[in-house]
Design a protein around this motif. Sequence first.
Motif, PDB file in Angstrom:
ATOM      1  N   ARG A 171      10.092  -1.748   7.854  1.00 34.55           N
ATOM      2  CA  ARG A 171       9.834  -2.816   8.816  1.00 34.55           C
ATOM      3  C   ARG A 171       9.476  -4.135   8.128  1.00 34.55           C
ATOM      4  O   ARG A 171       9.494  -5.198   8.760  1.00 34.55           O
ATOM      5  N   CYS A 172       9.160  -4.068   6.845  1.00 30.30           N
ATOM      6  CA  CYS A 172       8.791  -5.284   6.106  1.00 30.30           C
ATOM      7  C   CYS A 172      10.010  -6.104   5.691  1.00 30.30           C
ATOM      8  O   CYS A 172       9.869  -7.262   5.282  1.00 30.30           O
ATOM      9  N   PHE A 189       4.103  -9.144   0.250  1.00 30.54           N
ATOM     10  CA  PHE A 189       3.880  -8.103   1.260  1.00 30.54           C
ATOM     11  C   PHE A 189       2.403  -7.732   1.338  1.00 30.54           C
ATOM     12  O   PHE A 189       1.665  -7.850   0.337  1.00 30.54           O
ATOM     13  N   PRO A 190       1.955  -7.250   2.491  1.00 32.61           N
ATOM     14  CA  PRO A 190       0.648  -6.595   2.522  1.00 32.61           C
ATOM     15  C   PRO A 190       0.700  -5.389   1.580  1.00 32.61           C
ATOM     16  O   PRO A 190       1.651  -4.612   1.627  1.00 32.61           O
ATOM     17  N   LEU A 191      -0.295  -5.236   0.721  1.00 36.56           N
ATOM     18  CA  LEU A 191      -0.250  -4.196  -0.294  1.00 36.56           C
ATOM     19  C   LEU A 191      -1.331  -3.136  -0.072  1.00 36.56           C
ATOM     20  O   LEU A 191      -2.463  -3.446   0.298  1.00 36.56           O
ATOM     21  N   VAL A 192      -0.933  -1.897  -0.323  1.00 35.51           N
ATOM     22  CA  VAL A 192      -1.876  -0.783  -0.381  1.00 35.51           C
ATOM     23  C   VAL A 192      -1.822  -0.269  -1.815  1.00 35.51           C
ATOM     24  O   VAL A 192      -0.785   0.229  -2.260  1.00 35.51           O
ATOM     25  N   LEU A 193      -2.902  -0.433  -2.545  1.00 29.64           N
ATOM     26  CA  LEU A 193      -2.888  -0.101  -3.964  1.00 29.64           C
ATOM     27  C   LEU A 193      -3.858   1.023  -4.292  1.00 29.64           C
ATOM     28  O   LEU A 193      -4.866   1.222  -3.619  1.00 29.64           O
ATOM     29  N   LEU A 194      -3.518   1.741  -5.363  1.00 31.10           N
ATOM     30  CA  LEU A 194      -4.406   2.767  -5.879  1.00 31.10           C
ATOM     31  C   LEU A 194      -5.681   2.130  -6.420  1.00 31.10           C
ATOM     32  O   LEU A 194      -5.640   1.055  -7.018  1.00 31.10           O
ATOM     33  N   HIS A 195      -6.790   2.817  -6.214  1.00 32.72           N
ATOM     34  CA  HIS A 195      -8.060   2.325  -6.747  1.00 32.72           C
ATOM     35  C   HIS A 195      -8.950   3.504  -7.078  1.00 32.72           C
ATOM     36  O   HIS A 195      -9.129   4.408  -6.264  1.00 32.72           O
ATOM     37  N   ARG A 196      -9.498   3.503  -8.289  1.00 37.15           N
ATOM     38  CA  ARG A 196     -10.438   4.551  -8.685  1.00 37.15           C
ATOM     39  C   ARG A 196     -11.682   4.515  -7.803  1.00 37.15           C
ATOM     40  O   ARG A 196     -12.049   3.473  -7.265  1.00 37.15           O
ATOM     41  N   ALA A 197     -12.328   5.670  -7.671  1.00 44.08           N
ATOM     42  CA  ALA A 197     -13.551   5.731  -6.881  1.00 44.08           C
ATOM     43  C   ALA A 197     -14.639   4.841  -7.480  1.00 44.08           C
ATOM     44  O   ALA A 197     -15.478   4.302  -6.765  1.00 44.08           O
ATOM     45  N   VAL A 228      -1.678  10.010   0.020  1.00 43.50           N
ATOM     46  CA  VAL A 228      -2.177   9.384   1.254  1.00 43.50           C
ATOM     47  C   VAL A 228      -1.475   8.052   1.483  1.00 43.50           C
ATOM     48  O   VAL A 228      -1.081   7.725   2.609  1.00 43.50           O
ATOM     49  N   ILE A 229      -1.286   7.286   0.430  1.00 38.92           N
ATOM     50  CA  ILE A 229      -0.584   6.004   0.561  1.00 38.92           C
ATOM     51  C   ILE A 229       0.824   6.228   1.089  1.00 38.92           C
ATOM     52  O   ILE A 229       1.271   5.552   2.031  1.00 38.92           O
ATOM     53  N   LEU A 230       1.542   7.177   0.512  1.00 35.23           N
ATOM     54  CA  LEU A 230       2.911   7.449   0.949  1.00 35.23           C
ATOM     55  C   LEU A 230       2.950   7.925   2.397  1.00 35.23           C
ATOM     56  O   LEU A 230       3.821   7.524   3.175  1.00 35.23           O
ATOM     57  N   LEU A 237       2.868   2.193   8.569  1.00 29.75           N
ATOM     58  CA  LEU A 237       2.062   1.087   8.070  1.00 29.75           C
ATOM     59  C   LEU A 237       2.984   0.070   7.392  1.00 29.75           C
ATOM     60  O   LEU A 237       3.673   0.391   6.424  1.00 29.75           O
ATOM     61  N   GLU A 238       2.999  -1.150   7.905  1.00 32.11           N
ATOM     62  CA  GLU A 238       3.897  -2.176   7.397  1.00 32.11           C
ATOM     63  C   GLU A 238       3.298  -2.814   6.144  1.00 32.11           C
ATOM     64  O   GLU A 238       2.607  -3.825   6.197  1.00 32.11           O
ATOM     65  N   ALA A 239       3.583  -2.173   5.029  1.00 36.73           N
ATOM     66  CA  ALA A 239       3.015  -2.608   3.754  1.00 36.73           C
ATOM     67  C   ALA A 239       3.869  -2.058   2.629  1.00 36.73           C
ATOM     68  O   ALA A 239       4.864  -1.357   2.852  1.00 36.73           O
ATOM     69  N   ALA A 240       3.470  -2.385   1.412  1.00 34.27           N
ATOM     70  CA  ALA A 240       4.175  -1.910   0.220  1.00 34.27           C
ATOM     71  C   ALA A 240       3.150  -1.420  -0.795  1.00 34.27           C
ATOM     72  O   ALA A 240       1.947  -1.690  -0.689  1.00 34.27           O
TER      73      ALA A 240
END
Length: 299
Positions: A171-172, A189-197, A228-230, A237-240
Amino acid sequence: MDLKRLRYFCRVVEQGSVSQAAKVLNMAQPPLSKRIQELEKELAVSLFTRQGNRIEPTEAGYFLYRKACEILRQIEDTARETVAIAHQEQFQLKIGLTHLFQSWFKPLLLELYRRHPHIEINISVTDSSHLETLLNEGHIDFAMIQRPYRSEGYDFVSFDPIKPVAVINKRCLSEAPSSPFDYQALAAFPLVLLHRAKDSGTYEMLLDLFRKAGGNPKVIMQITQPGVILEWLESGLEAATLLPSSEVDPAKLQHCYVVDVFPSPQVFYPALVKMPAVNWQPEIMQIIAAGYPFAPSEG
């Protein structure tokens, strides 16, 4: 030299402070400080210098740490093997596996079981930062994780970096993107990125690469697990995102584009990590020495 003092000394080196080491050892700070002072008095050398809020081993202290780790490891191995022989116990291997490289390390773990089915393999799957804590506290023998951001206090085998891929919800974009996709264009793009705890890692490295190229990425979520991101991107979720290619199966993503990126940032470094006091297990090292990661035909 007293073995208990050596153990206390090693824990202080690994934790970087007497107070933190005392917490890990479940003891009060004053007696721990006294044991370290006794060790320094016995050897007539200074073992630590203070660096801000941390203490660092001196050259003599670091030498003693490495030697003490060898001594303690031999003692622990001897005790464990003696007990195992007496009780005919099954050999147990405690391994930590990061969410970040579950698929990448899976063939190694399966091959370990295939070659040594008698070994009891206990695997803890969690975030890399949590696994580093488990290593420090002695709850696992090895961690299969992202190469430590700060390598001090660890022994590790680092593998070649894994190629990253961009995953973009359809959709992006009005049409399928070209491959390879301009890495810097992801910043739009709106981003969803990995992040350590906790602590720094791939998240900070990715942001730094964007900003050095003049980008201003808009991060809407930070998540510790690639799966979870995938799942969320595939659910609409409209993001990358940017993930290691080993953890992305395009055939399972009907609502996302999966494309290579250029230039390809090298941020995903799988590593086998242990504490200096722990032996490299020959069962694992033999598989790595034979050529891991395996060629595609080898599975």
